[in-house]
Design a protein around this motif. Structure first.
Motif, short mmCIF file in Angstrom:
data_model
loop_
_atom_site.label_atom_id
_atom_site.label_comp_id
_atom_site.label_asym_id
_atom_site.label_seq_id
_atom_site.Cartn_x
_atom_site.Cartn_y
_atom_site.Cartn_z
N GLY A 113 5.96 -1.52 -7.73
CA GLY A 113 6.98 -0.48 -7.74
C GLY A 113 6.45 0.94 -7.81
N LYS A 114 5.19 1.14 -7.44
CA LYS A 114 4.57 2.47 -7.55
C LYS A 114 4.75 3.31 -6.28
N LEU A 115 4.98 2.66 -5.16
CA LEU A 115 5.16 3.37 -3.89
C LEU A 115 5.85 2.44 -2.91
N LYS A 116 6.15 2.95 -1.73
CA LYS A 116 6.72 2.16 -0.64
C LYS A 116 5.88 2.38 0.61
N LEU A 117 5.75 1.33 1.41
CA LEU A 117 4.98 1.46 2.64
C LEU A 117 5.61 2.47 3.59
N VAL A 214 -1.74 7.61 -6.93
CA VAL A 214 -0.61 6.84 -7.48
C VAL A 214 -1.02 6.05 -8.71
N SER A 215 -2.22 5.50 -8.73
CA SER A 215 -2.64 4.64 -9.84
C SER A 215 -3.19 5.43 -11.02
N GLY A 216 -3.71 6.62 -10.76
CA GLY A 216 -4.36 7.38 -11.82
C GLY A 216 -5.77 6.91 -12.13
N LEU A 217 -6.28 5.98 -11.35
CA LEU A 217 -7.63 5.45 -11.50
C LEU A 217 -8.48 5.84 -10.30
#
Length: 413
Positions: A113-117, A214-217
């Motif tokens: 649920g962090k982004l959409k294609l 998006v992940s912060g990593l």
């Protein structure tokens, strides 16, 4: 990366001291020094024979092969033709086989649920005022299926234009990802996004930055934590331009070129500085062993803790355009050929190529897979490295009875 022979031709043949580290000029795979490691499996001797024939014909000194059947690792071998001993767990640069990892990471972010294609790349990365307004039509779908609008046959591959980019921006080499992106947003797209398939390393460079934003990593940390750790794959890592990881092979080439790691203009061995591993990360920067790669390929066989059934379905989705007349297309990080005669399902694969590296990863419709890795991609006689595909199929088709052994527990615990 799948670097074309056009780019290879820009390098010069290495001679004498200019050959540098990891270079062998005219090295023959001498039968007297031929060594094979890993468990011998008599029923699969055809694979060993094909590897030996292929390597000796091209002077390749280090190779590796892993084969699975019905989800079992049935063969894991290292092959060497000089003093270096290649183990089944030795590490090689895998070049564009890295793209399946990057695409899977994007899918995992969508799954969580962090982004959409369908999201636009400019929105995620905050890319403002690109010279070509069509950047606003580049979605993650298009990025991962090489439909972003860049055509390297027209304008070249920006991932291998370090000196030109540095000069244009007035920045020193070694370039950073941000430098490549800044340069590319100042250039017109070659075609409208979504209208033409054209293999794009730069598209996957952008995808890597999406993962980080998006992940912060870091890109590497996210892939290791979310994709590799659940599969107990511990050896894989991002490679370095000069230094080697423990257990990593040396890379060989008959070519040299100017370094892109600094502004000295020094001539270096082609595998060691004519391209930057730092900027190649998401499109071609990983190192791995052949068993690691078939373990990774097995993940795509069924839903797991890494990707669910919806995500796996997206991997094999047909693009909105760009179907090849030969019947294959590019899914998300994989080439895909639906099987229409003699069976159902699909064959999926990817190749990788950069100076000092030639790789192949194949998944077949009938439950076989193999990964093949070499420490060079050129040959003075001009023999094709693409021939390894037919060689592996010949070996597989020659197996009369597949063994029941499984070596996965030996290499992954």
């Amino acid at each position: 990366m799948e670097l074309s022979r056009r780019n290879l031709g820009k390098l010069t043949v290495a001679t004498g001291a200019a050959a540098g580290i990891g270079v062998a000029v005219g090295v023959a795979a001498d039968a007297a020094t031929w060594k094979v490691t890993g468990t011998a499996v008599p029923a699969l001797a055809g694979f060993d024979n094909q590897m030996k024939t292929f390597m000796q014909a091209r002077g390749v000194t280090a190779g590796q092969l892993a084969v699975t059947y019905k989800g079992r690792l049935v063969l894991a071998r290292g092959y060497s033709a000089n003093a270096t001993v290649v183990q089944p767990t030795s590490l090689f640069r895998i070049a564009s086989l890295s793209k399946s990892l990057t695409a899977a990471a994007i899918l995992r972010l969508e799954q969580d649920g962090k982004l959409k294609l369908a999201s636009k790349v400019v929105d995620i990365l905050g890319i403002t005022a690109p010279v070509d307004p069509r950047w606003s039509n580049i979605t993650l779908w298009r990025l991962l299926q090489h439909l972003g609008g860049w055509d390297r046959a027209v304008s070249g591959d920006p991932n291998f234009k370090d000196a030109a980019i540095a000069q244009a921006l007035g920045v020193p080499m070694e370039l950073k990802h941000a430098d490549v992106i800044k340069y590319m947003k100042s250039q017109k797209l070659d075609v409208a996004p979504g209208t033409k398939y054209s293999y794009s390393n730069f598209g996957y460079l952008l995808a890597g930055r999406v993962i980080e934003k998006v992940s912060g990593l870091s890109y590497e940390a996210y892939v290791k934590q979310k994709l590799l750790a659940p599969l107990k794959i511990k050896r894989m890592a991002l490679g370095w331009s000069i230094a080697k990881h423990t257990g990593e092979m040396s890379y060989e080439s008959q070519y040299t070129g100017k370094t892109v790691l600094n502004n000295t203009g020094s001539t270096v061995a082609a595998p060691y500085g004519t391209f930057s591993m730092r900027t190649q990360d998401a499109n071609g920067g990983w190192i791995a062993s052949a068993p690691d790669l078939v373990r990774w390929a097995k993940m795509f066989d069924a839903p797991s803790a890494v990707l669910n059934s919806t995500s796996l379905g997206r991997v094999w989705s047909k693009p909105e355009t760009g179907m090849d007349p030969g019947g294959w297309y590019y899914g998300l990080g994989w080439h895909v050929r639906p099987v229409t005669t003699g069976g159902t399902g699909r064959n999926t694969w990817h190749t990788g190529s950069m100076p000092g590296t030639s790789t192949l990863l194949v998944r077949t419709y009938n439950g076989m897979s193999w990964a093949v890795l070499f420490n060079r991609r050129d040959d003075a006689s001009g023999k094709s490295y693409g021939d390894i595909d037919a060689a592996m199929w010949k070996a597989a088709n020659g197996v009369r009875t597949w063994p029941t052994n499984d070596l996965f527990p030996q290499y992954f615990s």
